[in-house]
Design an enzyme around this catalytic site. Structure first.
Site, short mmCIF file in Angstrom:
data_model
loop_
_atom_site.label_atom_id
_atom_site.label_comp_id
_atom_site.label_asym_id
_atom_site.label_seq_id
_atom_site.Cartn_x
_atom_site.Cartn_y
_atom_site.Cartn_z
N GLY A 15 29.57 -55.29 -110.49
CA GLY A 15 29.60 -56.24 -109.37
C GLY A 15 30.48 -55.73 -108.24
O GLY A 15 31.10 -54.66 -108.35
N TYR A 129 27.00 -74.21 -109.24
CA TYR A 129 27.85 -73.02 -109.35
C TYR A 129 29.33 -73.43 -109.39
O TYR A 129 30.09 -72.99 -110.26
CB TYR A 129 27.57 -72.09 -108.17
CG TYR A 129 28.55 -70.96 -108.01
CD1 TYR A 129 28.52 -69.84 -108.85
CD2 TYR A 129 29.52 -70.99 -107.01
CE1 TYR A 129 29.42 -68.80 -108.69
CE2 TYR A 129 30.41 -69.95 -106.84
CZ TYR A 129 30.37 -68.87 -107.68
OH TYR A 129 31.27 -67.84 -107.52
N1 LIG Z 1 30.56 -63.36 -104.17
C1 LIG Z 1 31.30 -64.30 -103.61
O1 LIG Z 1 31.13 -64.65 -102.43
C2 LIG Z 1 32.40 -64.98 -104.38
C3 LIG Z 1 33.15 -66.00 -103.78
C4 LIG Z 1 34.17 -66.61 -104.50
C5 LIG Z 1 34.45 -66.21 -105.80
N2 LIG Z 1 33.70 -65.23 -106.37
C6 LIG Z 1 34.01 -64.86 -107.75
O2 LIG Z 1 34.51 -63.54 -107.76
C7 LIG Z 1 34.13 -62.87 -108.96
C8 LIG Z 1 33.45 -61.56 -108.65
O3 LIG Z 1 32.27 -61.84 -107.90
P1 LIG Z 1 31.44 -60.69 -107.17
O4 LIG Z 1 31.37 -61.05 -105.74
O5 LIG Z 1 31.94 -59.34 -107.58
O6 LIG Z 1 30.03 -61.01 -107.81
P2 LIG Z 1 28.76 -60.04 -108.05
O7 LIG Z 1 28.81 -58.90 -107.09
O8 LIG Z 1 27.59 -60.92 -108.11
O9 LIG Z 1 29.08 -59.47 -109.49
C9 LIG Z 1 28.98 -60.26 -110.63
C10 LIG Z 1 28.66 -59.34 -111.78
O10 LIG Z 1 28.51 -60.17 -112.94
C11 LIG Z 1 27.41 -59.67 -113.64
N3 LIG Z 1 26.79 -60.67 -114.50
C12 LIG Z 1 25.93 -61.68 -114.17
N4 LIG Z 1 25.54 -62.33 -115.27
C13 LIG Z 1 26.14 -61.71 -116.32
C14 LIG Z 1 26.13 -61.90 -117.72
N5 LIG Z 1 25.36 -62.84 -118.29
N6 LIG Z 1 26.86 -61.06 -118.50
C15 LIG Z 1 27.61 -60.09 -117.94
N7 LIG Z 1 27.67 -59.85 -116.63
C16 LIG Z 1 26.95 -60.66 -115.83
C17 LIG Z 1 26.42 -59.19 -112.61
O11 LIG Z 1 25.55 -58.26 -113.22
P3 LIG Z 1 24.19 -57.77 -112.52
O12 LIG Z 1 24.65 -56.90 -111.37
O13 LIG Z 1 23.50 -57.03 -113.58
O14 LIG Z 1 23.50 -59.02 -112.07
C18 LIG Z 1 27.34 -58.57 -111.57
O15 LIG Z 1 27.56 -57.20 -111.83
C19 LIG Z 1 33.27 -63.88 -109.73
O16 LIG Z 1 34.06 -64.58 -110.65
C20 LIG Z 1 32.80 -64.84 -108.65
O17 LIG Z 1 32.50 -66.12 -109.17
C21 LIG Z 1 32.71 -64.60 -105.69
#
Ligand SMILES: NC(=O)c1ccc[n+]([C@@H]2O[C@H](COP(=O)([O-])OP(=O)(O)OC[C@H]3O[C@@H](n4cnc5c(N)ncnc54)[C@H](OP(=O)(O)O)[C@@H]3O)[C@@H](O)[C@H]2O)c1
Length: 298
Positions: A15, A129
């Site tokens: 991610g 979410y």
């Molecule tokens: N993105 C945002 O704007 C945002 C905002 C606030 C907080 N956050 C939080 O910050 C953290 C990091 O987010 P990010 O932006 O790095 O998100 P991201 O880019 O969507 O990465 C999430 C990762 O989790 C993996 N994943 C999804 N389902 C899974 C499962 N069942 N088992 C194992 N891995 C799984 C995904 O794999 P695939 O690549 O294979 O799908 C992806 O690599 C998360 O806790 C998120 O809730 C994010």
């Protein structure tokens, strides 16, 4: 309780934040990076087996079900990954006396507060979410291992599917973009999140008052609407990436209906992080400039 970092298990290593954590954590010790295919968080037995086999002293959970709109029609899967799995990670961390680092979101709030949200404000999520992420926080707190829950917001990176890259792609396809202007938050660069996570762990290790675990807001400072963020992206990208800016039209969220409702105010107050660990996050403008430089270098 000291924080050991000789064996770190990282979930969600593919991610936005996970990739950056691989870089940021490596100087601290050995990192076992696991992507979704190597460890599926929807499978509690797999979580337990993987952790018992590796015996980490630090678990960093960067995996999450982050498809905010899709979660509305897949609530069970979103809850399994975001709500249940963190509790299983917490149980395993407690069993091993390991530390758990976990990420959460501004979407635990409903956005009706006038000021930035602090860690003591009561969450009240508007969408599936947000409810699943709040369930994950509470599961960790209920099990009670040594933990850091880091709430961040509006994450982007040089690579991956995010608002920055969507804007840059659409600019090549359309002369005009309509962007929501009545939701404000702090766009936060994934690399800064990873670096501040490593700084938090380093600071926690050296604090006389103990590691001070718990809940922290960790975002860029300042705030902007999606429209303002798009303006800033194109102002900078015209110079650094040679991209012709499209015409930007501010709209309301009501004019761009999506399955999941979002908070109007996503601002998170980072004072606790600064007061406890001495970490001063950069502004969203500084983070954007740095990320675009990374993109420019390719
Ligand atoms: N993105 C945002 O704007 C945002 C905002 C606030 C907080 N956050 C939080 O910050 C953290 C990091 O987010 P990010 O932006 O790095 O998100 P991201 O880019 O969507 O990465 C999430 C990762 O989790 C993996 N994943 C999804 N389902 C899974 C499962 N069942 N088992 C194992 N891995 C799984 C995904 O794999 P695939 O690549 O294979 O799908 C992806 O690599 C998360 O806790 C998120 O809730 C994010």
């Amino acid at each position: 309780m000291t924080i050991k970092t000789s064996r770190m298990l990282l979930t969600g290593s593919n991610g936005q934040v996970g990739r950056e954590l691989q870089r940021a954590l490596t100087p601290l010790g050995n990192v076992l990076p696991l992507d979704r295919h190597q460890l599926d968080l929807a499978n509690p037995d797999a979580i337990r087996k993987t952790i018992r086999d590796y015996q980490p002293d630090l678990i960093v959970n960067a995996a999450a079900y982050t498809a905010v709109d899709r979660a509305e029609s897949e609530p069970e899967l979103a809850m399994a990954v975001n709500g249940v799995a963190p509790g299983v990670l917490a149980e395993e961390a407690r069993r091993l006396d390991a530390v758990l680092v976990h990420y959460s979101t501004d979407y635990v709030f409903d956005g009706t507060k006038h000021d930035a949200y602090t860690e003591s404000d009561e969450p009240s999520p508007l969408n599936v979410y947000g409810r699943t992420k709040l369930a994950g926080e509470r599961a960790i707190q209920a099990v009670g291992p040594v933990h850091y829950i880091l709430r961040t917001s509006w994450v982007y990176a040089a690579e991956g599917a995010n608002f920055l890259n969507t804007m840059l792609r659409l600019a090549r396809e359309r002369p005009e973009l309509r962007i929501v202007d009545d939701q404000v938050g702090a766009p936060t660069w994934a690399r800064a999140i990873a670096e501040m996570t490593a700084q938090t762990l380093a600071a926690a290790q050296s604090l006389d008052a103990g590691p001070r675990y718990g809940l922290y807001h960790l975002t860029a400072t300042g705030a902007v609407s999606w429209f303002g963020f798009a303006q800033a992206i194109f102002a900078a990208a015209e110079q650094t990436l040679g991209i012709q800016a499209p015409r930007l039209i501010p709209i309301t969220a009501a004019e761009y209906p999506l399955p999941a409702q979002r908070p109007a105010n996503s601002r998170l107050d980072t004072a606790r992080l600064t007061e406890t660990f001495g970490i001063r996050p950069a502004s969203w403008q500084e983070m954007l400039a740095q990320c675009l430089q990374v993109k420019q270098r390719g």
